[in-house]
Write an enzyme that holds these catalytic residues in place. Structure first.
Site, PDB file in Angstrom:
ATOM      1  N   SER A 134       0.835  -1.205   0.000  1.00 55.08           N
ATOM      2  CA  SER A 134       0.000   0.000   0.000  1.00 55.08           C
ATOM      3  C   SER A 134       0.868   1.252   0.000  1.00 55.08           C
ATOM      4  O   SER A 134       1.984   1.264   0.515  1.00 55.08           O
ATOM      5  CB  SER A 134      -0.913   0.022   1.222  1.00 55.08           C
ATOM      6  OG  SER A 134      -1.797  -1.075   1.209  1.00 55.08           O
TER       7      SER A 134
HETATM    8  N1  SAH Z   1      -0.792  -4.492   4.094  1.00 54.05           N
HETATM    9  C1  SAH Z   1      -0.204  -4.974   2.871  1.00 54.05           C
HETATM   10  C2  SAH Z   1      -1.217  -4.869   1.746  1.00 54.05           C
HETATM   11  C3  SAH Z   1      -0.970  -5.865   0.701  1.00 54.05           C
HETATM   12  S1  SAH Z   1      -2.197  -5.870  -0.578  1.00 54.05           S
HETATM   13  C4  SAH Z   1       1.036  -4.202   2.488  1.00 54.05           C
HETATM   14  O1  SAH Z   1       1.099  -3.001   2.724  1.00 54.05           O
HETATM   15  O2  SAH Z   1       1.956  -4.798   1.921  1.00 54.05           O
HETATM   16  C5  SAH Z   1      -3.491  -6.809   0.132  1.00 54.05           C
HETATM   17  C6  SAH Z   1      -3.162  -8.213   0.566  1.00 54.05           C
HETATM   18  O3  SAH Z   1      -4.373  -8.825   0.953  1.00 54.05           O
HETATM   19  C7  SAH Z   1      -2.564  -9.103  -0.526  1.00 54.05           C
HETATM   20  O4  SAH Z   1      -1.358  -9.627  -0.083  1.00 54.05           O
HETATM   21  C8  SAH Z   1      -3.629 -10.188  -0.721  1.00 54.05           C
HETATM   22  O5  SAH Z   1      -3.084 -11.453  -1.036  1.00 54.05           O
HETATM   23  C9  SAH Z   1      -4.302 -10.196   0.648  1.00 54.05           C
HETATM   24  N2  SAH Z   1      -5.647 -10.762   0.663  1.00 54.05           N
HETATM   25  C10 SAH Z   1      -6.641 -10.635  -0.265  1.00 54.05           C
HETATM   26  N3  SAH Z   1      -7.741 -11.307   0.121  1.00 54.05           N
HETATM   27  C11 SAH Z   1      -7.434 -11.866   1.336  1.00 54.05           C
HETATM   28  C12 SAH Z   1      -8.154 -12.720   2.243  1.00 54.05           C
HETATM   29  N4  SAH Z   1      -9.406 -13.129   2.016  1.00 54.05           N
HETATM   30  N5  SAH Z   1      -7.523 -13.088   3.374  1.00 54.05           N
HETATM   31  C13 SAH Z   1      -6.243 -12.712   3.657  1.00 54.05           C
HETATM   32  N6  SAH Z   1      -5.517 -11.937   2.825  1.00 54.05           N
HETATM   33  C14 SAH Z   1      -6.108 -11.520   1.674  1.00 54.05           C
END
Ligand code: SAH
Length: 215
Positions: free
Chosen positions: A64
């Site tokens: 993000s």
């Molecule tokens: N907080 C992270 C955001 C990554 S993007 C950062 O700053 O790096 C969002 C993440 O949510 C991705 O890694 C994706 O695989 C995960 N995601 C999507 N659906 C999900 C679910 N149902 N349960 C757990 N993780 C999920």
């Protein structure tokens, strides 16, 4: 795993930009100053780590944008010792910021590859969250209730189990929508009542159902 004075200098500039928004607490900005964001990036993208933008990580996901991480953390009003559930560990950067704010963090990731890589990275950086490979739609009932819940992927709707796993008086921040999302803050008033407010437009990768080995 180097954090040089060059990195610190770039980080200070980013923190100054974020501070200039007049929105974020000194504690939050100090936490940002302590987390070496360049170590959470995909190979080759380290140089962009201190620009205020989202960037690709493994498994087609994104780390993000720093503003978004700051904004979601700000809406949560983290106090030391808060039990926080994070859905979407991804790179682990948001996890590290929450830990630096003094929270106890439980974080769920559905992508096996990301889960594995991030688990090792956070341990190497001496961060100690509880990480789970699983489906965030289900939350983590064994460890509930949580003081705060943060969803870092775009949710088509607010999952009922997450509402249930929030403490009375607790706060949940969740981007809701398909292609673009509205940042929604829920404050749990009692078992069945939530105060709901909207906090602007954002764009996240989608919150997907079920765990995934690959994509
Ligand atoms: N907080 C992270 C955001 C990554 S993007 C950062 O700053 O790096 C969002 C993440 O949510 C991705 O890694 C994706 O695989 C995960 N995601 C999507 N659906 C999900 C679910 N149902 N349960 C757990 N993780 C999920």
């Amino acid at each position: 795993m180097e954090d040089s004075y060059v990195h610190k200098g770039l980080r200070r500039k980013l923190v100054q930009e974020l501070t200039a928004r007049n929105l974020f607490s000194a504690e939050l900005m100090d936490a940002f100053m302590r987390v070496p964001r360049h170590l959470f990036m995909a190979k080759g993208l380290e140089k962009l780590a201190y620009k205020d933008q989202a960037l690709p990580i493994a498994s087609g996901q994104t780390i993000s944008q720093p503003f978004t991480v700051a904004f979601q953390t700000h809406l949560l009003e983290i106090s030391k010792g808060d039990k926080v559930l994070e859905i979407g560990t991804g790179s682990g950067y948001q996890t590290a910021v929450l830990l630096e704010m003094g929270a106890k963090v439980f974080s769920i990731e559905r992508q096996k590859e990301l889960f594995d890589v991030t688990q090792i990275l956070l341990a190497n950086l001496n961060y100690r969250p509880q990480l789970f490979y699983g489906d965030g739609y289900l939350g983590q009932p064994m460890y509930s209730p949580f003081d705060k819940i943060i969803i870092t992927a775009g949710a088509p709707f607010i999952p009922e189990p997450l509402k249930q796993q929030l403490k009375i008086g607790g706060r949940m921040v969740i981007p809701v929508g398909d292609k673009a999302q509205k940042m929604i803050l829920l404050v749990k008033k009692d078992e069945n009542n939530f105060e709901v407010t909207e906090h602007g437009n954002f764009q996240f990768v989608p919150l997907l159902q079920g765990k995934s080995i690959n994509k």
